[in-house]
Each structure stands twice: as structure tokens, then as C-alpha cells.
Design an enzyme around this catalytic site. Structure first.
Site, PDB file in Angstrom:
ATOM      1  CD  GLU A 152      -2.747  -1.440   2.381  1.00  0.00           C
ATOM      2  OE1 GLU A 152      -2.704  -0.599   3.282  1.00  0.00           O
ATOM      3  OE2 GLU A 152      -3.495  -2.436   2.417  1.00  0.00           O
ATOM      4  CD  GLU A 258      -4.685  -7.877   1.243  1.00  0.00           C
ATOM      5  OE1 GLU A 258      -5.513  -7.162   1.830  1.00  0.00           O
ATOM      6  OE2 GLU A 258      -3.460  -7.664   1.309  1.00  0.00           O
TER       7      GLU A 258
HETATM    8  O1  9MR Z   1      -7.578  -8.575   7.851  1.00  0.00           O
HETATM    9  C1  9MR Z   1      -6.502  -8.012   8.557  1.00  0.00           C
HETATM   10  C2  9MR Z   1      -6.889  -7.717   9.995  1.00  0.00           C
HETATM   11  O2  9MR Z   1      -7.189  -8.931  10.671  1.00  0.00           O
HETATM   12  C3  9MR Z   1      -5.749  -6.989  10.695  1.00  0.00           C
HETATM   13  O3  9MR Z   1      -6.180  -6.592  11.993  1.00  0.00           O
HETATM   14  C4  9MR Z   1      -5.354  -5.751   9.909  1.00  0.00           C
HETATM   15  C5  9MR Z   1      -4.155  -5.040  10.525  1.00  0.00           C
HETATM   16  O4  9MR Z   1      -3.018  -5.854  10.545  1.00  0.00           O
HETATM   17  O5  9MR Z   1      -5.028  -6.099   8.565  1.00  0.00           O
HETATM   18  C6  9MR Z   1      -6.069  -6.735   7.871  1.00  0.00           C
HETATM   19  O6  9MR Z   1      -5.621  -7.095   6.582  1.00  0.00           O
HETATM   20  C7  9MR Z   1      -5.299  -6.006   5.715  1.00  0.00           C
HETATM   21  C8  9MR Z   1      -4.111  -6.423   4.885  1.00  0.00           C
HETATM   22  O7  9MR Z   1      -3.033  -6.794   5.716  1.00  0.00           O
HETATM   23  C9  9MR Z   1      -3.680  -5.331   3.935  1.00  0.00           C
HETATM   24  N1  9MR Z   1      -4.796  -4.920   3.122  1.00  0.00           N
HETATM   25  C10 9MR Z   1      -6.025  -4.553   3.818  1.00  0.00           C
HETATM   26  C11 9MR Z   1      -6.439  -5.697   4.740  1.00  0.00           C
HETATM   27  C12 9MR Z   1      -7.759  -5.359   5.441  1.00  0.00           C
HETATM   28  O8  9MR Z   1      -7.589  -4.266   6.272  1.00  0.00           O
END
Ligand code: 9MR
Length: 347
Positions: A152, A258
Site C-alpha cells: 500500500e 485479498e
Molecule cells: O484482515 C486483517 C486484519 O485482521 C488486521 O487486523 C489488519 C491489521 O493488521 O489487517 C487486515 O488485513 C489487511 C491487509 O493486511 C492489507 N490490506 C487490507 C487488509 C484489510 O484491512
């Protein structure tokens, strides 16, 4: 007719209803029909849930750690590394013959006390930065097939790179430096730049793809683009088609990294049948991905196995009293219409 006779009649009706009305649909294992790796996000607690494990192993061929391979978990405040959960995920994958995708090494959203403390000393900061990437990737060399090296990097409106600690100390080249370190740590891993809203916001996609081109021009070992695809049912299916085509046009590996399709986007007020729209958007994703040349298809990963496992239904993200339904399997692990459509589209 008395009540008992009525009930008996209703039972007979159920028994003679044709199979097409059956719910859930009868769907073969998704991975058995997919011509590319099919991934699913996994948290530590899932691995210990026998229902999750059985369903995931049957349908998916690859795992991405939803949290356990991130800096927020791996890097302790004293600078030491915590590998226990990532090791457990790798062991689970090995046991069931699944691949592992690494997520993620450098992310604007997570830096940690260790790096904040080094802010005033760029040389030490760079050493620690390269050291982190090399230690983490080194541990999973030969196990993790590809890494989201930087996650990101681009502002949501596409105006340029996001501000973050990495950029503040190392400059815009923090991305190139990460890719160099990653290449040295594991020459065989596929190295990705991963981002979201590349379909929703064309300006962001343009900036993101320009960034990829600049990195390549400067010799960075970038090999793949991860397009997260956290999308909503109100997205125009054509937006997905254009995005995947544009992304693939660079000739790099493409990972739908994702995928989930929310029913809860605010503008959904205007959508009459969100579930039907969700299915149409899903179809567009699969059709567009199936059109990517086979050599560029790294795989397609969904960001939760069942609806109830989704981050969108976590206490922090949940919008309103009704749970979202973004996954291919329902809370009881039954395949939903998207799973059925996936199989139909592979025939
Ligand atoms: O789904 C993930 C959630 O459980 C975590 O708390 C969060 C922070 O680490 O990240 C979420 O996954 C993200 C991913 O790592 C990057 N793209 C967006 C995803 C959704 O927020």
C-alpha cells in the site's frame, strides 16, 4: 385437513422438491478445478479450528498469514523477532501440501518502536531495515513462494506516495531498497508490490502502475503486482475488468491477493439486489483473471474463508447490526453462489 396431515404433506413436498432448489449447492473442491493456486487468508486461531482447517485444506492450495507475518506481530519493541506463529502457519501448510504467500515486509501502517527509535540515525535505520527484511525472508526461504515486499505505498486519491516513517528516513527509494534487500535474502521468491482500490480509483491505479514502471526502469527486482480487491457489490463489473487488464499489461505476475466483496458499501442503498450484484462483480473478477496469460497468474487469494472469519465482521470494522457476507463460504462452511459460479466458470 388436520394439522398432522398438513405437516405430513409438507414433509412429502420437501422430499420431492427437485435438486436444483437445494441449498447449499453441491460444489466440488475449488482447488481441484482452478488452473492457478487458490489462496486463503489464515489467522493463528483458524489453524486450531477443525472446521476451518478441513474446509480450507479441501478447497485451497495456498495460505497468506492475515496478521502473523506482519511487522506488528513479528518485531518486538526490544528489536527481537517473534516467529512462533508464522512457523506454525508454515508447518500447517507443509503438513497439508499447501503453498505460502508472505504478507508483508514493509507497510506504511506498521513501523514499530525499534524503527522509531532509530529515526535520528539514518545509517543505523537502513541497517535495521535491510536486516529485518533479510532475517524474515531468510527464515522462510524455500517455504514462502512470494512476498508482498511493500504494501500500500500509494495515496488513495493517487496523488503520489504516502508519507510514512520509511519514506521520511530513507526517501522515496525506500521501496527500491526493500526490493534489493529482498532479492538478496531469497533469490527464488517472487517479489510483489501490493495495493488496494486499483479498480475503484483509476487515478490511484495510474500512479501505482507508473511507480512499478519507474522501479523496473531503475532496476528494482519487482516481479509481481498484488491487487488486493477489497471491493463492494456496488462496484461496476467493468471497473474490475479494466483494472485487471491494465495491471496485467505490464507483463509482471498478477496476484489477486485479498479478494472479498462486501455487501455493505454505503452507496449500496441504491443497489436493489446486493447479492446478485456481488455475484456479477465476482464473475467479472474471475473472468478477467482467467483472461490473464497463464504464465502471469500467480494465484487468487480470498481474504477470509467463511463470512464470519472476515475482517469486515470484526468488532472494529463491522458496519451496523447485520453481518457482512463477503466470502465464498457461509458461517457454517457451506459453499455460496460465488463458489458455485467459480466452479462453473472453470469448465
Ligand atoms: O484482515 C486483517 C486484519 O485482521 C488486521 O487486523 C489488519 C491489521 O493488521 O489487517 C487486515 O488485513 C489487511 C491487509 O493486511 C492489507 N490490506 C487490507 C487488509 C484489510 O484491512
Amino acid at each position: 385437513m388436520d394439522r398432522r396431515a398438513l405437516l405430513a404433506g409438507a414433509g412429502a413436498l420437501v422430499l420431492t422438491t427437485p435438486a436444483c432448489a437445494a441449498y447449499p449447492p453441491q460444489v466440488p473442491a475449488l482447488k481441484s478445478v482452478a488452473p492457478y493456486p487458490l489462496g486463503v487468508a489464515a489467522r493463528h486461531l483458524h489453524l486450531a479450528d477443525p472446521d476451518w482447517a478441513k474446509l480450507a485444506v479441501a478447497n485451497f492450495s495456498q495460505l497468506t498469514a492475515e496478521w502473523e507475518m506482519k511487522m506488528e506481530y513479528m518485531l518486538r519493541d526490544d528489536g527481537s523477532l517473534q516467529f512462533d506463529r508464522a512457523d506454525a502457519l508454515a508447518a500447517f501448510a507443509r503438513k497439508y501440501g499447501m503453498k505460502v504467500h508472505g504478507h508483508t515486509l514493509v507497510w506504511y501502517a506498521q513501523d514499530g518502536l525499534t524503527f522509531q527509535r532509530l529515526k535520528g540515525d539514518p545509517d543505523a535505520f537502513l541497517n535495521a531495515y535491510v536486516g529485518y527484511i533479510q532475517k524474515v525472508m531468510g527464515r522462510y526461504r524455500g517455504i514462502v513462494r512470494g512476498w508482498d515486499v511493500v504494501n500500500e505505498p500509494v495515496w488513495n486519491d493517487g496523488r503520489g506516495l504516502r508519507p510514512c516513517l520509511w519514506r521520511e528516513v530513507l526517501g522515496d527509494d525506500y521501496i527500491g531498497l526493500a526490493f534489493e534487500a529482498a532479492r538478496q535474502a531469497d533469490p527464488a521468491a517472487v517479489l510483489f508490490l501490493n495495493d488496494y482500490n486499483l479498480e475503484l480509483t483509476p487515478a490511484k491505479r495510474t500512479t501505482f502502475l507508473r511507480l512499478c514502471e519507474t522501479l523496473l526502469k531503475n532496476g528494482a527486482p519487482l516481479q509481481g503486482i498484488g491487487t488486493q480487491m477489497h471491493i463492494s457489490a456496488d462496484l461496476a463489473p467493468g471497473a474490475v475488468t479494466t483494472a485487471i487488464r491494465d495491471i496485467a499489461s505490464l507483463g509482471l505476475q498478477v496476484h489477486v491477493s485479498e479478494l472479498d466483496i462486501s455487501l455493505r458499501g454505503d452507496p449500496l442503498a441504491n443497489v436493489v439486489e446486493p447479492r446478485l450484484n456481488q455475484l456479477k462483480v465476482f464473475e467479472a473478477v474471475i473472468a478477467a483473471y482467467n483472461d490473464v496469460p497463464a504464465v502471469q497468474r500467480y494465484g487468487l487469494t480470498v481474504w477470509s474463508l467463511r463470512d464470519k472469519d472476515s475482517w469486515l465482521n470484526s468488532a472494529r470494522e463491522r458496519k451496523g447490526p447485520i453481518p457482512d457476507e463477503p466470502a465464498l463460504f457461509d458461517d457454517r462452511g457451506r459453499p455460496k453462489a460465488m463458489a458455485e459460479r467459480f466452479v462453473a466458470m472453470m469448465r
